[in-house]
Design an enzyme around this catalytic site. Structure first.
Site, PDB file in Angstrom:
ATOM      1  N   ARG A 228      63.171  62.784   4.700  1.00 35.71           N
ATOM      2  CA  ARG A 228      63.250  62.918   6.156  1.00 35.71           C
ATOM      3  C   ARG A 228      61.702  62.559   6.522  1.00 35.71           C
ATOM      4  O   ARG A 228      60.855  62.894   5.789  1.00 35.71           O
ATOM      5  CB  ARG A 228      63.539  64.441   6.746  1.00 35.71           C
ATOM      6  N   HIS A 276      64.663  52.969   8.174  1.00 37.51           N
ATOM      7  CA  HIS A 276      65.748  53.899   7.789  1.00 37.51           C
ATOM      8  C   HIS A 276      67.119  53.162   7.749  1.00 37.51           C
ATOM      9  O   HIS A 276      68.071  53.749   8.290  1.00 37.51           O
ATOM     10  CB  HIS A 276      66.043  54.623   9.162  1.00 37.51           C
TER      11      HIS A 276
END
Length: 313
Positions: A228, A276
């Site tokens: 993350r 991502h």
């Protein structure tokens, strides 16, 4: 009757999702969350990504919620999220395989200093930068040895790297030396040439990759962050790169996403950024996984990636 209501990716994506479910499970009844006639029922499951607070408030009576991402902080951080409804994270064989391939690509890129090649090509410069170290001489450490982390570690080991892992609690992973607990973290970091972060985002792990942690790595080590964005203190990362403490970084996640156009990570010569995309499986692969989860829950079995509040992931 079991029914899957599709919310993920907005109204325009519902048709594609329904086609994917027809291909892998024609028996499963699906419908659109955005159909004005839809009324939530106690046997319904919802497929979501980042629904609005108003939508989440209507999901309190559902049988389960399945997220199309491996991370669920965007759901749990909303006060409207119905915490009594079981929440399952995205997984499946293709998701794990994609993540393992991405990390292998990133680790090899750091090993061979591929970022320098890209910069030289951009500038039309032909300059040889020799790297003689092989995978067999390179130590890779994986932080976060859960479902994805263990698969990634095995993939790297199969490719010839020396691999170790770190996790919060003790658990054996075949062929991998696993360090457990905070007290083992310094020893783990001291023996890592390239650090791969696959930790979940919890109050204990947010901001964990700071200057103090990076300073425990051998000088010139590399970092791959596919966990993350909030795990990394980005100012500390830039400082470590600028003073040579860190030799390079590959980041698939940042804070925020996307980064502002003027953020220094965009243009840093030792950083490779990707948007991502490390483990975004095909719709059919995700649909197949969702069907497996629903079948497990209908048989009162516990899905492997069921969110557990006590663990925070």
């Amino acid at each position: 009757m079991v029914r899957l209501v599709i919310s993920s990716d907005g109204p325009a994506a519902v048709g594609g999702w329904r086609a994917a479910f027809r291909a892998v499970a024609p028996h499963l009844q699906t419908c659109s969350w955005y159909d004005p006639a839809y009324r939530p029922g106690p046997d319904d499951y919802a497929l979501v990504w980042h629904p609005s607070s108003a939508d989440l408030a209507r999901m309190g009576g559902l049988r389960g919620i399945i997220c199309t991402g491996a991370g669920v902080n965007q759901l749990l951080g909303d006060p409207a999220f119905p915490h009594h409804v079981p929440l399952v994270r995205m997984g499946g064989a293709q998701t794990a395989a994609l993540m393992a391939d991405y990390v292998l690509w990133a680790v090899l890129g750091l090993l061979r200093d591929a970022r320098t090649w890209a910069i030289q090509q951009d500038a039309r410069i032909w300059r040889e930068n020799h790297v003689s170290r092989t995978s067999a001489e390179t130590r890779v450490g994986v932080m976060g040895m859960g479902h994805l982390g263990a698969h990634v570690a095995g993939h790297l080991r199969h490719a010839g790297f020396m691999v170790s892992g770190w996790r919060r609690s003790t658990q054996d992973v075949p062929g991998i030396r696993v360090f457990a607990g905070r007290e083992a973290l310094p020893e783990f970091l001291a023996n890592v040439d390239i650090l791969v972060n696959l930790l979940p985002s919890t109050p204990q792990t947010r901001g964990m990759i700071d200057h103090a942690l990076l300073a425990r790595l051998p000088r010139g080590a590399g970092l791959v962050n596919v966990g993350r964005g909030d795990h990394v203190v980005q100012d500390d990362l830039l400082r470590a790169l600028d003073d040579g403490m860190l030799g390079g970084a590959v980041l698939d996640v940042t804070t925020p996403e996307p980064l502002p156009p003027d953020h220094p990570l965009w243009r840093h010569e030792r950083v490779t950024l990707t948007p991502h995309v490390a483990s975004w499986a095909s719709q059919e692969a995700q649909a197949r996984y969702v069907v497996e989860v629903i079948d497990q829950m209908e048989h009162n079995e516990r899905p492997a990636l069921l969110y557990e509040p006590a663990r925070g992931y």
